[in-house]
Design a protein around this motif. Structure first.
Motif, PDB file in Angstrom:
ATOM      1  N   UNK A 119      98.265  75.365 -80.415  1.00 45.64           N
ATOM      2  CA  UNK A 119      99.156  74.085 -81.003  1.00 45.64           C
ATOM      3  C   UNK A 119      98.584  73.005 -80.446  1.00 45.64           C
ATOM      4  N   UNK A 120      98.181  72.848 -79.511  1.00 48.53           N
ATOM      5  CA  UNK A 120      97.308  71.552 -78.827  1.00 48.53           C
ATOM      6  C   UNK A 120      96.171  71.219 -79.667  1.00 48.53           C
ATOM      7  N   UNK A 121      95.428  71.974 -80.318  1.00 48.62           N
ATOM      8  CA  UNK A 121      94.427  71.822 -80.979  1.00 48.62           C
ATOM      9  C   UNK A 121      94.729  71.475 -82.399  1.00 48.62           C
ATOM     10  N   UNK A 122      95.789  72.118 -82.882  1.00 41.17           N
ATOM     11  CA  UNK A 122      96.278  71.726 -84.329  1.00 41.17           C
ATOM     12  C   UNK A 122      96.731  70.120 -84.194  1.00 41.17           C
ATOM     13  N   UNK A 123      97.444  69.966 -83.090  1.00 45.96           N
ATOM     14  CA  UNK A 123      98.120  68.769 -83.140  1.00 45.96           C
ATOM     15  C   UNK A 123      96.901  67.525 -82.945  1.00 45.96           C
ATOM     16  N   UNK A 124      95.828  67.840 -82.135  1.00 52.31           N
ATOM     17  CA  UNK A 124      94.829  66.922 -81.813  1.00 52.31           C
ATOM     18  C   UNK A 124      93.845  66.812 -83.082  1.00 52.31           C
ATOM     19  N   UNK A 125      93.495  67.842 -83.789  1.00 51.17           N
ATOM     20  CA  UNK A 125      92.472  67.759 -84.621  1.00 51.17           C
ATOM     21  C   UNK A 125      92.730  68.259 -86.125  1.00 51.17           C
ATOM     22  N   UNK A 126      93.955  68.876 -86.324  1.00 55.10           N
ATOM     23  CA  UNK A 126      94.165  69.491 -87.565  1.00 55.10           C
ATOM     24  C   UNK A 126      93.663  70.998 -87.583  1.00 55.10           C
ATOM     25  N   UNK A 127      94.234  71.631 -88.869  1.00 54.35           N
ATOM     26  CA  UNK A 127      94.207  73.033 -88.724  1.00 54.35           C
ATOM     27  C   UNK A 127      92.655  73.567 -88.145  1.00 54.35           C
ATOM     28  N   UNK A 128      91.622  72.908 -88.977  1.00 53.79           N
ATOM     29  CA  UNK A 128      90.391  73.560 -88.796  1.00 53.79           C
ATOM     30  C   UNK A 128      89.131  72.556 -88.641  1.00 53.79           C
ATOM     31  N   UNK A 129      89.893  71.186 -88.050  1.00 60.29           N
ATOM     32  CA  UNK A 129      88.787  70.024 -87.843  1.00 60.29           C
ATOM     33  C   UNK A 129      87.677  70.616 -86.730  1.00 60.29           C
ATOM     34  N   UNK A 130      86.649  69.835 -87.120  1.00 58.07           N
ATOM     35  CA  UNK A 130      85.718  69.790 -85.941  1.00 58.07           C
ATOM     36  C   UNK A 130      85.841  68.431 -84.999  1.00 58.07           C
ATOM     37  N   UNK A 131      85.516  68.554 -83.639  1.00 58.85           N
ATOM     38  CA  UNK A 131      86.112  67.550 -82.733  1.00 58.85           C
ATOM     39  C   UNK A 131      85.089  67.226 -81.662  1.00 58.85           C
ATOM     40  N   UNK A 132      83.838  66.841 -82.254  1.00 61.89           N
ATOM     41  CA  UNK A 132      82.856  66.292 -81.104  1.00 61.89           C
ATOM     42  C   UNK A 132      82.952  64.700 -81.168  1.00 61.89           C
ATOM     43  N   UNK A 133      82.926  64.154 -79.934  1.00 59.79           N
ATOM     44  CA  UNK A 133      83.183  62.508 -79.792  1.00 59.79           C
ATOM     45  C   UNK A 133      81.957  62.007 -79.797  1.00 59.79           C
ATOM     46  N   UNK A 134      81.653  61.313 -80.995  1.00 62.58           N
ATOM     47  CA  UNK A 134      80.275  60.862 -81.151  1.00 62.58           C
ATOM     48  C   UNK A 134      79.975  59.346 -80.398  1.00 62.58           C
ATOM     49  N   UNK A 135      81.081  58.832 -79.737  1.00 62.23           N
ATOM     50  CA  UNK A 135      81.055  57.688 -78.813  1.00 62.23           C
ATOM     51  C   UNK A 135      80.489  57.915 -77.124  1.00 62.23           C
ATOM     52  N   UNK A 136      80.377  59.352 -76.957  1.00 64.50           N
ATOM     53  CA  UNK A 136      80.167  59.544 -75.812  1.00 64.50           C
ATOM     54  C   UNK A 136      78.715  60.001 -75.699  1.00 64.50           C
ATOM     55  N   UNK A 137      77.884  59.659 -74.560  1.00 63.07           N
ATOM     56  CA  UNK A 137      76.582  60.137 -74.170  1.00 63.07           C
ATOM     57  C   UNK A 137      76.442  60.243 -72.608  1.00 63.07           C
ATOM     58  N   UNK A 138      76.043  61.280 -72.545  1.00 64.70           N
ATOM     59  CA  UNK A 138      75.620  61.444 -70.903  1.00 64.70           C
ATOM     60  C   UNK A 138      74.357  61.686 -70.593  1.00 64.70           C
ATOM     61  N   UNK A 139      73.702  61.226 -69.671  1.00 59.27           N
ATOM     62  CA  UNK A 139      72.270  61.552 -69.138  1.00 59.27           C
ATOM     63  C   UNK A 139      72.221  61.371 -67.639  1.00 59.27           C
ATOM     64  N   UNK A 140      71.720  62.726 -67.072  1.00 58.96           N
ATOM     65  CA  UNK A 140      71.745  62.469 -65.763  1.00 58.96           C
ATOM     66  C   UNK A 140      72.743  61.881 -64.710  1.00 58.96           C
ATOM     67  N   UNK A 141      74.127  62.128 -65.167  1.00 63.00           N
ATOM     68  CA  UNK A 141      75.108  61.408 -64.457  1.00 63.00           C
ATOM     69  C   UNK A 141      75.534  60.276 -65.046  1.00 63.00           C
ATOM     70  N   UNK A 142      74.977  59.516 -65.824  1.00 68.23           N
ATOM     71  CA  UNK A 142      75.374  58.451 -66.431  1.00 68.23           C
ATOM     72  C   UNK A 142      75.978  58.579 -67.604  1.00 68.23           C
ATOM     73  N   UNK A 143      77.335  57.830 -67.898  1.00 72.25           N
ATOM     74  CA  UNK A 143      77.972  58.113 -69.153  1.00 72.25           C
ATOM     75  C   UNK A 143      78.050  57.008 -69.904  1.00 72.25           C
ATOM     76  N   UNK A 144      77.679  57.043 -71.041  1.00 70.54           N
ATOM     77  CA  UNK A 144      77.905  55.880 -71.758  1.00 70.54           C
ATOM     78  C   UNK A 144      78.893  55.999 -73.078  1.00 70.54           C
ATOM     79  N   UNK A 145      80.064  55.025 -73.008  1.00 70.80           N
ATOM     80  CA  UNK A 145      80.866  55.031 -74.116  1.00 70.80           C
ATOM     81  C   UNK A 145      80.581  53.996 -75.058  1.00 70.80           C
ATOM     82  N   UNK A 146      80.368  54.227 -76.375  1.00 67.10           N
ATOM     83  CA  UNK A 146      80.117  53.608 -77.316  1.00 67.10           C
ATOM     84  C   UNK A 146      81.068  52.746 -77.797  1.00 67.10           C
ATOM     85  N   UNK A 147      82.392  53.146 -77.668  1.00 68.06           N
ATOM     86  CA  UNK A 147      83.442  52.323 -78.296  1.00 68.06           C
ATOM     87  C   UNK A 147      83.955  51.316 -77.334  1.00 68.06           C
TER      88      UNK A 147
END
Length: 236
Positions: A119-147
């Motif tokens: 139910x949580x997945x349906x609410x967040x993404x729709x029935x079969x939607x994929x959900x990878x956040x393109x705004x986040x990038x991690x490298x060696x403990x460093x987190x970048x948020x493009x948004x």
């Protein structure tokens, strides 16, 4: 029950028996399961795994689930479901206030837990939607948020200018590898014919200073005649 293919669930549960039972059931229904390993680095593991949903216990070693819920919420909006032996209503209220989407008390019915995940997945993404956040990038403990043009490491964060952030993102995408000056110039400016080469050097210097604020001195290495390299390894 709907088909949950392609969705990744991260289990943060220090009771090995409960974690394995949950993992087996989720796997049986087609979920990709990731188990937390280091309970002092849950946020780093979350960023690296990029799950679509988190099952989070309250009583954990070092820091409790409320703390990690806040840490995850600082970088992501994925559904978080608490699973806890604490049945007090105030604990459930506290979980919701810290950013949780749902709360399941132990002992729990596996079918109910799976239904809540679905139910949580349906609410967040729709029935079969994929959900990878393109705004986040991690490298060696460093987190970048493009948004937000923010870079963070642990509890520290800095905000960069658009050019500085784009430069750091380009280096982080290929952390440990040399990125040529030509590639960086093309990524930062539309028309490189009118850009002074020294402008790139100035921006690299500025990004180095921002990384120093995060405790990452000398993270950007100059490779003479070649370009630059973001030398980050591991999670520290």
């Amino acid at each position: 029950m709907t088909e949950p293919r392609h969705y990744r669930v991260m289990i943060v549960e220090d009771d090995a028996k409960i974690a394995s039972i949950l993992a087996a059931e989720l796997d049986r229904y087609g979920y990709d399961v990731v188990m937390a390993q280091d309970y002092a680095r849950i946020r780093d593991e979350f960023v690296a795994a990029r799950p679509d949903l988190v099952l989070l216990d309250v009583n954990l070693p070092r820091y409790d689930g409320f703390y990690w819920c806040r840490q995850i919420r600082a970088v992501s909006r994925v559904p978080i479901i608490f699973i806890s032996a604490r049945s007090d209503e105030m604990d459930q209220v506290r979980a919701i206030e810290h950013g949780a989407d749902d709360y399941i008390t132990k002992p729990f019915n596996l079918e109910l837990a799976l239904a809540k995940v679905g139910a949580a997945i349906r609410r967040a993404y729709g029935e079969y939607a994929m959900s990878r956040d393109p705004d986040l990038l991690s490298a060696g403990g460093l987190l970048l948020d493009r948004s937000t043009n923010r870079a963070s490491r642990g509890d520290r964060a800095v905000e960069l200018s658009p050019k500085e952030f784009r430069l750091l993102w380009c280096l982080a995408e290929r952390a440990g590898q040399i990125v040529s000056r030509e590639e960086l110039l093309e990524a930062l400016w539309d028309d490189t014919d009118f850009v002074d080469d020294n402008t790139l050097t100035v921006n690299v210097t500025r990004v180095r200073r921002r990384l120093e604020e995060l405790g990452l001195a000398n993270a950007i290495e100059t490779k003479r005649g070649q370009g630059y390299c973001l030398a980050l390894t591991g999670g520290e």
